[in-house]
Each structure stands twice: as structure tokens, then as C-alpha cells.
Design an enzyme around this catalytic site. Structure first.
Site, mmCIF file in Angstrom:
data_model
loop_
_atom_site.group_PDB
_atom_site.id
_atom_site.type_symbol
_atom_site.label_atom_id
_atom_site.label_comp_id
_atom_site.label_asym_id
_atom_site.label_seq_id
_atom_site.Cartn_x
_atom_site.Cartn_y
_atom_site.Cartn_z
ATOM 1 N NE ARG A 237 -4.458 -1.236 0.160
ATOM 2 C CZ ARG A 237 -4.543 -2.026 -0.788
ATOM 3 N NH1 ARG A 237 -3.577 -2.548 -1.424
ATOM 4 N NH2 ARG A 237 -5.633 -2.997 -0.640
ATOM 5 C CD GLU A 266 -3.472 3.696 -5.414
ATOM 6 O OE1 GLU A 266 -4.386 3.065 -5.628
ATOM 7 O OE2 GLU A 266 -2.263 2.969 -5.000
ATOM 8 C CG HIS A 285 -3.494 -0.382 -6.782
ATOM 9 N ND1 HIS A 285 -4.073 0.207 -5.737
ATOM 10 C CD2 HIS A 285 -3.835 -1.704 -6.502
ATOM 11 C CE1 HIS A 285 -4.125 -0.734 -4.719
ATOM 12 N NE2 HIS A 285 -4.001 -1.766 -5.317
HETATM 13 C C1 GLV Z 1 -5.273 -4.776 -3.800
HETATM 14 O O1 GLV Z 1 -4.588 -3.879 -3.418
HETATM 15 C C2 GLV Z 1 -5.870 -5.597 -2.919
HETATM 16 O O2 GLV Z 1 -5.706 -5.370 -1.786
HETATM 17 O O3 GLV Z 1 -6.420 -6.467 -3.341
#
Ligand code: GLV
Length: 322
Positions: A237, A266, A285
Site C-alpha cells: 500500500r 491514487e 495499482h
Molecule cells: C489490492 O491492492 C488488494 O488489496 O487486493
């Protein structure tokens, strides 16, 4: 009658399954999140919600949602949800572990190799017509083969990442909240302190979830401890990293390069200094973004909602911690 809120446009076959047990209200955009106001309005009388990382589900939301029984978050991470508060309101929270493990590890590995071998720079070099001749050190990068790789966060994704290192003759170090003797044996991984991990690794890979303990873990001090030719990869993260400190470390060549699939904000602001640096690769992401895995994640959310609304145990409930 159940009302099921889906906060992002998903394919009809998933919607149909939920229509068996209630009225489905779905936000009709795939790439634009539901505005907060609309979300607050729609969640008020919803019984279930299929949410994404874009929704911040805090007390303001939970206290309004008096009919809500289940939040099925389409992600393994659930730092966007106040899970303890949800539990106080009697709401089950589920996530999507396991189904995305291999795909996310694969993206992390891709990103590591991409940064190590300067693939984006090299492809841009060709596209921009700069390729005039072969050169002894032209776009030379760094070997993963034979290096020391330090994994911060040895959960399912960290382990799947370590499995992929097997053909690369690497030394694997890891740091995690708790030790995993199974992983140590199976993956030939050595448990080290966070400081040792930083000092000894040629590649530092962050796969950890965002918690109070991991927030800002990679700060100026951490980057200073890393080798000057270390490569930092983050698929956990964004908020685990102090991005200002990371930019400074890249500019000062305290570390060699980085690859980030997750950012503090983001989407990233187009003026963010990270986007000016040739030694930073930033992705939007996409860790779990293969078609098959995204289908499986949505299906798992649907199955969790069906289970809870049919008074059965959820399949992948998130444990709340005191
Ligand atoms: C993506 O970042 C997730 O947590 O699935």
C-alpha cells in the site's frame, strides 16, 4: 426486500446472481468511483454492499447504514474500511484473499525485473529514435540472479513472490510481524530484523498490508540504511512509504531505483516528482489485474454476499482486532 449496492460497474452475470436475492443498485461507471454523496445516499437502506478500494467506509458511512449486514470488499486489503467499527455495528466485512495471490506476486516480479533491467527506459529509448549503436554499457541494469532479495511482509503474496525466486539463485531474507518457520524451510528464507533487511538486500520488496505498524515504515531513515544500488519495489500500500523521503533518496542516489504499483494518493497527481524521475516506474495499482483473477475476486464478493444474506457463514470474513 434486500437492496444490494455495487459501487462499480461489473459484468452482468455477477449482477444476475445477486438479483436472485434482492434489488441491485449498481454505479454505472467502470473507471470513475461513486461520488461520496451518492455513496452515502445509496448505502443508507442497503443490506449489502460490494465495495472497492475507492470507498472510504468509516463511521460516517456505517452509522447511516442501519440495514447493512455485509460489506464485500473487492480486494485482499481492507484499510479503506473501519473494520472494528463495522463489527460494533454488527456488519460482516469480507475480502478477497487467495484468489489474487499468484497474479499479484506475478505483477510484483514483473515490476522488479522491469526496474532491474530498465525496460521502460529501454523501450522509450527505441521509440524516441535514440538507438544509434550498440554500447558496452548501454542501458545496463542490475541482475536479480545471484542477489539478495528482502521481502517485507511474508503473507501469501510474499511467499508466492519468494517461490518465483527459485530459479534465480538468490538469497532470500524476510521480515514480518511473526516468523514463519514453514516459509523458512520451504523457501530457504532467513528471518531478519527490519534494519538487517534494509542493509543487506539488493532488492527490497514490500508486500505488506497497511496497518498502524506499517504506515510510513519506509521513511528517510529506512532509505538511508538501504544499499546505494538497492531497488525498492512496493506492491503493498502507498501509505507504507514516505514518498517525499523516497523521492529524496532517488534524487540523492541513496538507492538506485524503485517500482511502485501503489501510491499514497491514487490516482497520482501528474505533478508528483516521482513522475519526473527516470529511475522510478509507477503503475496504476494493477497487482491483481488479470481478467481471470478479477472475475474470481468479483465472484468471491458475490458468494460472500449470498452467504451472509442467506444466513450462512461468510467464506472469507475479515477478522476484527481489538
Ligand atoms: C489490492 O491492492 C488488494 O488489496 O487486493
Amino acid at each position: 426486500m434486500n437492496k444490494i449496492l455495487i459501487t462499480r460497474k461489473v459484468p452482468q452475470p455477477f449482477v444476475k446472481q445477486l438479483e436472485r436475492i434482492g434489488n441491485v443498485v449498481m454505479w454505472d461507471k467502470e473507471l470513475t468511483p461513486m461520488p461520496r454523496e451518492a455513496f452515502l445516499e445509496e448505502i443508507k437502506d442497503a443490506t449489502a454492499c460490494l465495495s472497492t478500494l475507492s470507498e472510504r467506509i468509516d463511521e460516517e458511512v456505517l452509522k447511516e447504514a442501519s440495514n447493512l449486514k455485509v460489506i464485500a470488499n473487492m480486494a485482499v486489503g481492507y484499510d479503506n474500511i473501519d473494520v472494528n467499527k463495522a463489527s460494533q455495528y454488527g456488519i460482516t466485512v469480507t475480502n478477497t484473499p487467495h484468489v489474487l495471490t499468484e497474479t499479484t506476486a506475478e505483477l510484483g516480479f514483473t515490476l522488479m525485473l522491469t526496474v532491474a533491467r530498465r525496460i521502460i527506459e529501454a523501450a522509450t529509448y527505441v521509440q524516441e529514435g535514440q538507438w544509434e549503436s550498440w554500447g558496452p554499457y548501454l542501458l545496463s541494469g542490475k541482475d536479480v540472479y545471484g542477489s539478495t532479495v528482502g521481502i517485507f511482509g511474508m503473507g501469501d503474496i510474499g511467499k508466492a513472490f519468494a517461490h518465483r525466486l527459485k530459479g534465480f539463485n538468490t538469497r532470500i531474507l524476510y521480515h514480518n510481524r511473526s516468523r514463519h518457520s514453514d516459509a523458512e524451510k520451504e523457501l530457504n528464507a532467513t528471518y531478519v530484523t527490519f534494519e538487517e533487511l534494509l542493509k543487506e538486500s539488493d532488492f527490497v520488496i514490500c508486500t505488506a498490508p497497511l496497518t498502524q505498524e506499517t504506515e510510513n515504515k519506509f521513511d528517510a531513515k529506512a532509505f538511508e540504511m538501504m544499499k546505494n544500488d538497492a531497488i525498492f519495489i512496493n506492491i503493498g500500500r502507498g501509505a507504507i512509504v514516505d514518498e517525499e523521503a523516497l523521492v529524496a533518496a532517488l534524487q540523492r542516489h541513496d538507492i538506485l531505483a524503485c517500482g511502485l504499483d501503489v501510491l499514497r494518493q491514487e490516482p497520482i497527481d501528474m505533478n508528483h516528482p516521482l513522475l519526473q524521475l527516470p529511475n522510478a516506474v509507477v503503475l496504476p495499482h494493477i497487482g491483481s489485474a488479470s481478467r481471470r483473477t478479477r472475475d474470481r475476486m468479483i465472484q468471491l464478493c458475490v458468494d460472500n454476499i449470498l452467504a451472509v444474506l442467506e444466513n450462512k457463514p461468510p467464506i472469507t470474513a475479515v477478522e476484527f482486532k481489538n
